[in-house]
Design an enzyme around this catalytic site. Structure first.
Site, PDB file in Angstrom:
ATOM      1  CG  PHE A  99      40.040  28.024  47.502  1.00 60.67           C
ATOM      2  CD1 PHE A  99      40.279  28.740  48.683  1.00 60.67           C
ATOM      3  CD2 PHE A  99      41.021  27.778  46.777  1.00 60.67           C
ATOM      4  CE1 PHE A  99      41.715  29.138  49.137  1.00 60.67           C
ATOM      5  CE2 PHE A  99      42.447  28.195  47.075  1.00 60.67           C
ATOM      6  CZ  PHE A  99      42.813  28.672  48.327  1.00 60.67           C
ATOM      7  CD  GLU A 100      33.102  23.701  43.449  1.00 63.53           C
ATOM      8  OE1 GLU A 100      31.931  23.549  42.827  1.00 63.53           O
ATOM      9  OE2 GLU A 100      34.104  23.426  42.735  1.00 63.53           O
ATOM     10  CE  LYS A 145      38.015  43.994  56.260  1.00 67.39           C
ATOM     11  NZ  LYS A 145      38.904  44.576  57.338  1.00 67.39           N
ATOM     12  CG  ASP A 194      41.714  37.503  48.028  1.00 68.50           C
ATOM     13  OD1 ASP A 194      40.567  37.962  48.444  1.00 68.50           O
ATOM     14  OD2 ASP A 194      42.835  37.422  48.763  1.00 68.50           O
ATOM     15  CG  ASP A 252      32.820  30.739  47.989  1.00 70.71           C
ATOM     16  OD1 ASP A 252      33.701  31.717  47.466  1.00 70.71           O
ATOM     17  OD2 ASP A 252      32.967  30.009  48.991  1.00 70.71           O
ATOM     18  CG  ASP A 301      51.282  39.704  38.579  1.00 69.24           C
ATOM     19  OD1 ASP A 301      50.351  39.878  37.546  1.00 69.24           O
ATOM     20  OD2 ASP A 301      50.877  40.134  39.784  1.00 69.24           O
ATOM     21  CB  THR A 338      38.784  24.270  43.546  1.00 66.95           C
ATOM     22  OG1 THR A 338      37.784  24.960  44.123  1.00 66.95           O
ATOM     23  CG2 THR A 338      38.419  24.264  42.171  1.00 66.95           C
TER      24      THR A 338
END
Length: 202
Positions: free
Chosen positions: A182-183, A119, A115, A151, A92, A180
């Site tokens: 995720f990008e 919600k 992340d 994003d 962590d 990346t």
């Protein structure tokens, strides 16, 4: 986890791995030199971090990631690219910041595509918040950067509000960085990418 990732974790961890339980890092001792220090939190599979370490040999890099397959993949990249300026924590980031990173030692902190916990009831799980930013601020050198990429529009807005509430950071120019995984996925989905960069006051 692939067989290669598991093998890298077993064989290459002694060369690249760190533990916060060892206490505050002696950066000169662990890297064999003093150089501008970059900390990346949540590097995913580590491809962009490995690319940065390869293209910027004048800097030292520390990556922090809880996902073991991602750590194993980064170790494979580090060995393939023969990186000597990269070390890794598999734990962590809060523990690493509190226990291992020396005060006023970092040139920059990178948090790319964390992340967003979209919600509302999950917002408390988001990495970035006032307390976490306090931790980061204490580890940055004066003039050091926090570079966040996302994003997710509501997350970008929340980051902007967080930094706007502080008097110790100012907006800064966006440095270059590799794209990346995720990008790329976000762009395929038509998402706008936001790079939010802030400098700690001198």
């Amino acid at each position: 986890m692939t067989r290669g990732q598991a093998r890298a974790l077993e064989m290459d961890w002694p060369e690249y791995g760190l533990s916060s339980t060892a206490g505050t890092l002696d950066l000169k001792a662990v890297f064999g030199r003093l150089a501008p220090m970059v900390l990346e939190i949540g590097f995913g599979m580590g491809d962009s971090l490995a690319a940065q370490a390869k293209s910027s040999p004048e800097k030292n890099f520390i990556g922090v990631e809880v996902h073991k397959p991602g750590v194993g993949h980064l170790l494979m990249q580090a060995l393939e690219k023969e990186l000597t300026n990269l070390l890794v924590y598999n734990e962590d980031s809060r523990d690493v910041l509190r226990q291992a990173i020396p005060a006023s030692s970092l040139q920059s902190v990178q948090i790319f595509f964390p992340d967003p916990w979209p919600k509302k009831r999950h917002h408390k799980r988001r990495l970035l918040g006032p307390g976490f930013l306090d931790l980061i601020a204490g580890k940055l050198k004066p003039g050091g950067l926090v570079h966040i990429a996302t994003d997710w529009v509501p997350y970008a807005e929340a980051v902007e509000l967080l930094f706007a509430s502080r008097s110790d950071f100012e907006l800064a120019e966006t440095p270059q960085r590799p794209e990346t995984k995720f990008e790329r996925r976000g762009r395929r989905l038509g998402h706008e990418v936001f790079d939010l960069v802030y400098r700690l006051d001198q």
